[in-house]
Design a protein around this motif. Structure first.
Motif, short mmCIF file in Angstrom:
data_model
loop_
_atom_site.label_atom_id
_atom_site.label_comp_id
_atom_site.label_asym_id
_atom_site.label_seq_id
_atom_site.Cartn_x
_atom_site.Cartn_y
_atom_site.Cartn_z
N ARG A 110 0.83 -1.21 0.00
CA ARG A 110 0.00 0.00 0.00
C ARG A 110 0.86 1.25 0.00
N ARG A 111 1.91 1.26 0.81
CA ARG A 111 2.79 2.42 0.85
C ARG A 111 3.48 2.64 -0.49
N THR A 113 2.40 1.56 -3.54
CA THR A 113 1.44 1.95 -4.58
C THR A 113 0.96 3.38 -4.39
N ASP A 114 0.85 3.82 -3.14
CA ASP A 114 0.48 5.21 -2.87
C ASP A 114 1.48 6.19 -3.48
N LYS A 115 2.75 5.84 -3.38
CA LYS A 115 3.80 6.74 -3.87
C LYS A 115 3.71 6.98 -5.37
N GLY A 117 0.76 6.34 -7.17
CA GLY A 117 -0.63 6.53 -7.55
C GLY A 117 -1.27 5.30 -8.18
N GLU A 139 -6.34 -0.27 3.72
CA GLU A 139 -6.62 0.85 2.82
C GLU A 139 -6.35 0.49 1.36
N ASP A 141 -7.67 -0.69 -2.53
CA ASP A 141 -8.72 -0.13 -3.38
C ASP A 141 -9.86 -1.12 -3.59
#
Length: 316
Positions: A110-111, A113-115, A117, A139, A141
């Motif tokens: 998650r960390r 993929t967040d970076k 987008g 968290e 998607d």
């Protein structure tokens, strides 16, 4: 829906009840619509329902599919992370790999993929009911799950959890049951529910839904933490007896990615098919996955089951 929300620590309105996990997974490529410049990260030995919709999509839309190979004694999470870059549009994986029992670190993914987008899609079919899960903490998607395996239900029912952002999109496939009021038979207008209910396409198998609800009653009553601890004890017992009979674990028990409820065993000195047939003949139910014997431990198994398994593994 209420039972599932308790099981995975999630909100009811984000949960869709559907006929199969594939019903949702197969919509994902069109729903997310990555372009030719985008990368989709997958695991090459994952369950085909997770990967094949992307393979089909890539054939006509020319996006890049990056298949990560799982290797013994290597951390699969780190291998996936190494293949996430600024072009990554989605990472679509199973939390626990069906063939090896490898458990991926969703927080790390998650960390990462967040970076960049990217969307994170997680199939929990091989984990739900066996391992404590908090979707709110993840968290992700999208989280999907079949209603059988460790949940103890029957084929014909599954569920999916959608993030609030993903719920803003319109389903690729529209069914009659996804309306605000499914029994409003107005056929000329599209009045979809604002919740995940819009992904329920049609009448489900009533007996499958009822069966899953009863199974969830049992799992929640027992407690997933207690079920997990039970698997740990059975796995420890099994592993302690493997030494000296020629069988090895694919994923060692001290590995951070080890799952106690799925143990993958290999033995270069025995014919796997012969061993598998002998086990089945003696009422020891298991499977062959990626040239290994896969042992699945559930809350209804006990040490007598493990002793029987060990007895027939040891035979030549």
């Amino acid at each position: 829906r209420m039972q599932i929300a308790k099981l995975i620590d999630a909100e009811e309105n984000n949960i869709a009840i559907v006929s199969s996990a594939s019903e949702i997974l197969s919509q994902l490529p069109s729903l997310l619509s990555p372009s030719a410049t985008n990368r989709i990260v997958l695991v090459s030995t994952d369950f085909p329902a997770v990967t094949r919709p992307w393979v089909a999509y890539a054939e006509s839309n020319n996006c890049e599919l990056c298949f990560v190979s799982e290797e013994r004694c290597k951390n699969l999470t780190e291998q996936i992370l190494a293949n996430i870059n600024n072009r990554t549009s989605a990472v679509c994986i199973s939390y626990v790999q069906f063939a090896s029992g490898t458990r991926i670190d969703i927080g790390k993914l998650r960390r990462a993929t967040d970076k960049v987008g990217a969307k994170l899609i997680v199939d929990i079919t091989q984990a739900a009911g066996a391992i404590p899960i908090s979707v709110n903490n993840w968290e992700a998607d999208l989280v999907v799950c079949s209603g059988y395996k460790w949940l103890g239900g029957h084929g014909g029912v599954a569920f999916a959890w959608f993030s609030n952002a993903l719920l803003e999109l319109q389903p690729t496939w529209i069914g009659w049951f996804g309306g605000v009021d499914p029994f409003d038979m107005e056929a000329t207008q599209l009045k979809l529910s604002n919740t995940a209910r819009k992904y329920t396409q049609s009448t489900l198998s009533y007996i499958s839904v009822t069966g899953l609800n009863a199974a969830l009653d049992q799992i929640l009553s027992l407690g997933v933490n207690n079920i997990f601890d039970h698997s740990v004890k059975l796995a420890d017992f099994l592993i302690s007896k493997l030494q000296g009979i020629g069988w090895e674990q694919f994923r060692k028990s001290d590995d951070l990615e080890f799952s106690p409820h799925i143990i993958s065993l290999l033995n270069s000195n025995q014919n796997l098919q012969t061993t598998f047939n002998r086990l089945l003949k003696n009422n020891v139910v298991c499977g062959i996955r990626n040239d290994r014997i896969r042992i699945s431990l559930a809350h209804y198994n006990n040490s007598d089951d493990i002793s029987s398994l060990l007895q027939h593994l040891h035979l030549k």
